[in-house]
Enzyme design. Structure first.
Site, PDB file in Angstrom:
ATOM      1  N   GLY A 140      -9.269  -3.718   3.460  1.00 30.78           N
ATOM      2  CA  GLY A 140      -8.129  -3.918   4.074  1.00 30.78           C
ATOM      3  C   GLY A 140      -7.951  -2.851   5.422  1.00 30.78           C
ATOM      4  N   ASP A 141      -7.046  -2.571   5.928  1.00 29.28           N
ATOM      5  CA  ASP A 141      -6.718  -1.804   6.728  1.00 29.28           C
ATOM      6  C   ASP A 141      -6.545  -0.166   6.216  1.00 29.28           C
ATOM      7  OD1 ASP A 141      -4.327  -2.382   5.729  1.00 29.28           O
ATOM      8  OD2 ASP A 141      -3.337  -0.882   7.011  1.00 29.28           O
TER       9      ASP A 141
ATOM     10  N   THR B 295       0.858  -1.092   0.072  1.00 28.24           N
ATOM     11  CA  THR B 295       0.016  -0.089  -0.005  1.00 28.24           C
ATOM     12  C   THR B 295       0.885   1.279   0.011  1.00 28.24           C
ATOM     13  OG1 THR B 295      -1.481  -1.221   1.380  1.00 28.24           O
ATOM     14  CG2 THR B 295      -1.584   1.470   1.489  1.00 28.24           C
TER      15      THR B 295
END
Ligand code: GLY
Length: 317
Positions: free
Chosen positions: A179-180, A149
């Site tokens: 996701g985060d 990312t």
């Protein structure tokens, strides 16, 4: 003082653009958005934006998040398809009073309403990676553990800190998986009274520690960015291993509101890019010692050339 820090080498060209803007006194929000858009637009980065690797249905679904540390405004989107620059949509969402986090179809409707650029984000190159991986997995589709990312923290001359992320998430993820990266406090966090932090790695594990918030909290307690990054990564790494037997990839960068920065990782091979008023844009390679302490050194010209050669090499199927 001003500065910008980002996960991975892939952010370097974006950081260079942002550095020029910050030098001229432009805002942290505009600089970070410009920097992330540069990564989103580059077709050879296969974990962010155009050219990002698809989910197991061969659809590119993108996540992004943005936070303004002056106002604490947050905007984020998850699993959006067919839009060129998720970061710009996330930033726009941060200006709304409510409905700051949108996913899937709702996010797409919003982006269409505000006329963000629509684009087929699946490239022929990404299709080739998909075919190759499908063959390798012998038809058994599992999420792949590559997940670089791009996350950034930016400080402008007026002292505003912003943080932002953009990602295509796990290659071969389930449709709808988030996701985060668009989760405030996990993938990104900014507080202009302290600083900001952002994360890359396995979202499912990063979010268990709300790691970006934790780093900012530790900096607020008086830790330097380097100390805060190391403590947050090492504590979460140990806890996950103790409770679950393993920990996914956890890598972070942070910058405080004085322009001091830090990084930490529990893997080999993590790199980050940073520019400040005091130093030009530089890519650093991070080494994790046995005791969890992380050191970093400037990437050599050869390393940088090899990085680009590998990224742009034909996909061998
Ligand atoms: N850290 C990005 C993701 O897990 O989607």
């Amino acid at each position: 003082m001003y500065g910008i820090i980002a996960t991975w080498r892939m952010a370097k060209e974006g950081i260079e653009l942002a550095d020029e803007m910050l030098k001229k006194g432009e805002t942290s929000g505009s600089a970070i958005e410009t920097a992330i858009r540069a990564v989103e637009d580059f077709p050879y980065y296969k974990s962010v934006g155009y050219g990002g690797l698809p989910n197991k249905e061969q659809i590119v679904e993108l996540d992004a998040g943005y936070m303004d540390g002056d106002t604490m405004s947050v905007g984020a989107l998850g699993a959006i398809k067919d839009f060129a620059n998720p970061i710009s949509i996330a930033r726009k969402l941060s200006e709304e009073k409510v409905n700051n986090v949108l996913v899937g179809e709702g996010a797409e409707k919003y982006a269409r309403e505000f006329q963000f650029e629509e684009k087929e984000m699946l490239t022929d190159r990404a299709k080739a990676f998909y075919r190759k991986k499908k063959k390798e997995l012998d038809q058994e589709l599992k999420p792949y553990d590559g997940h670089d990312t791009v996350g950034m923290v930016c400080l402008d001359q007026s002292g505003t800190v912003t943080a932002a992320t953009s990602t295509s998430g796990l290659f071969m993820k389930r449709s709808g998986r988030v996701g985060d990266s668009p989760i405030v406090g996990s993938g990104f966090y900014a507080d202009s009274e302290v600083g900001g932090a952002t994360a890359t790695g396995l979202g499912e594990d990063l979010m268990k520690g709300c790691i970006s918030y934790e780093i900012v909290r530790l900096m607020k307690e008086g830790l330097t960015p380097q100390e805060a990054c190391e403590k947050a990564v090492n504590d979460l790494d140990q806890k996950l291993k103790a409770k679950r037997g393993e920990a996914g990839d956890l890598s972070v960068v942070a910058m405080n509101n004085k322009g001091e920065f830090g990084c930490a990782t529990n893997i080999g091979g993590f790199s980050f890019s940073v520019a400040t008023q005091e130093q030009p844009p530089i890519v650093y390679l991070v080494t994790r010692e046995e005791d969890g302490h992380c050191t970093f050194e400037e990437a050599s010209k050869e390393w940088l050339e090899e990085y680009m050669r590998v990224r742009m090499a034909p996909v061998e199927e």
